[in-house]
Design a protein around this motif. Structure first.
Motif, PDB file in Angstrom:
ATOM      1  N   MET A  29      97.510  65.015  40.626  1.00 37.25           N
ATOM      2  CA  MET A  29      98.914  64.860  41.030  1.00 37.25           C
ATOM      3  C   MET A  29      99.822  65.261  39.871  1.00 37.25           C
ATOM      4  O   MET A  29      99.650  64.817  38.743  1.00 37.25           O
ATOM      5  N   GLU A  59     105.273  64.890  41.645  1.00 33.56           N
ATOM      6  CA  GLU A  59     104.675  64.056  42.691  1.00 33.56           C
ATOM      7  C   GLU A  59     104.593  62.595  42.240  1.00 33.56           C
ATOM      8  O   GLU A  59     104.849  61.664  43.027  1.00 33.56           O
ATOM      9  N   SER A 104     106.848  70.029  47.267  1.00 35.72           N
ATOM     10  CA  SER A 104     106.929  68.927  46.314  1.00 35.72           C
ATOM     11  C   SER A 104     108.374  68.712  45.869  1.00 35.72           C
ATOM     12  O   SER A 104     108.817  67.570  45.681  1.00 35.72           O
TER      13      SER A 104
END
Length: 356
Positions: free
Chosen positions: A1, A5, A38
């Motif tokens: 990640m 994020e 994102s």
């Protein structure tokens, strides 16, 4: 990640970002390496939580750092920007641009930063181009413009290359009716970094946070304003219609609360007096304002322009208070200084149309 994020997950837990985290997020949004999906999720989560003054200031400082520097340091300490966030959908005349002209005609260096119209028929770039200013002026010509006219215009797309990585996401979210932090960042990222600012916001909830953000950015003097011109009618500037909510910054930090027309020594008016039109219509109004046909312009619009110009002169340290600023602005307008200045603008840019 990835970092973005991770920060998105924190936002979903209503955790406020630190300055360093907000800087990391802004940097990621400007990167071509981060997926648009994102970026969209982060911006939605930030909006849902509600942006803080710390987050807004960090974003602004980051975007300022990524902007192209036009080399205006010699004037920045005395310069002012008169600007609104846009987004009020009120359809009013180009008040802030006209106020910028009055300030320049009064001898105050003005660094105007803006774009073409998005939510109105005539944006700042549209009317500024209409009076003869070159939107594509190179940096050397911008500096000459400040020397000769006390004015220059930074056409936002030419100074913020990082936005090309953000714009597709912004447009997609806007199509969904989703606002983002970028709806309020424009007035905070003037590439010339003027030390003074009269900033209008489209919603009252942003008056205090943006005053806080400008304080963090180190402004010498500023005033953040929001007008409630009538029931259900919001303005990103002061007006003589209804009530205005204000918060001061820097040397005006003690200013807070409400302002009405009477506080500026002016008469209240109806919001209908402030209506504008397309570029051609607004240029006609501007010509009437500056020339011999001032009586053709609704008195409420004239007074509203003077109220904002008086506030700007106060912010710039050229007037001791709002009423004094209004009187100075009135003298500039009615004494023909604005008309002379507009003529100088047309002549200056005509002389530099094919050079520099």
């Amino acid at each position: 990640m990835g970092v973005l994020e991770q920060l998105t997950e924190s936002l979903k837990q209503s955790v406020e970002l630190s300055t360093d985290q907000a800087v990391s997020a802004a940097t990621a949004l400007a990167s071509a390496e981060v997926e648009p999906g994102s970026k969209a999720e982060f911006l939605k989560a930030l909006a849902a939580k509600g942006e803080t003054a710390t987050e807004v200031a960090a974003f602004a400082e980051t975007m300022r750092g990524l902007a192209i520097n036009p080399g205006m340091e010699a004037w920045a300490s005395e310069a002012i920007d008169i600007v609104g966030t846009g987004g009020d959908h009120a359809g009013s005349f180009n008040i802030s641009s006209t106020v910028s002209f009055i300030l320049a005609a009064s001898g105050v260096p003005v660094f105007k930063h803006g774009n073409r119209s998005i939510t109105s028929k005539c944006g700042s770039a549209d009317i500024i181009e209409g009076v003869g200013v070159r939107l594509d002026a190179p940096h050397a010509l911008l500096r000459k413009s400040v020397e000769a006219l006390n004015f220059c215009f930074f056409f936002a797309p030419a100074f913020h290359p990082a936005f090309k990585e953000i714009m597709p996401v912004r447009k997609a979210l806007a199509a969904e009716g989703q606002r983002t932090i970028f709806n309020i960042l424009g007035p905070l990222i003037n590439p010339g970094k003027p030390a003074n600012e009269l900033l209008g916001v489209y919603a009252g909830q942003w008056v205090e946070p943006l005053a806080g953000a400008l304080t963090t950015l180190g402004l010498n003097s500023g005033l953040v304003v929001h007008g409630q011109a009538a029931e259900g009618v919001a303005l990103d500037e002061l007006s003589c219609a209804g009530v205005n909510h204000v918060a001061g910054v820097g040397q005006l930090a003690e200013v807070a609360g409400e302002l009405r027309a009477a506080d500026a020594g002016l008469a209240e008016c109806d919001f209908s007096a402030l209506k504008g039109g397309d570029v051609t219509e607004n240029l006609t109004i501007l010509s009437d304002l500056a020339g011999a046909n001032l009586n053709r312009v609704p008195s409420g619009l004239v007074d509203t322009i003077l109220m904002n110009a008086g506030a700007a002169l106060w912010v710039a340290g050229r007037a001791d208070n709002l009423k004094s600023g209004v009187q100075q602005a009135s003298d500039t307008l009615r004494g023909g200084c604005l008309a002379s200045w507009l003529k100088q603008v047309a002549e200056f840019y005509a002389d530099h149309a094919l050079v520099d």
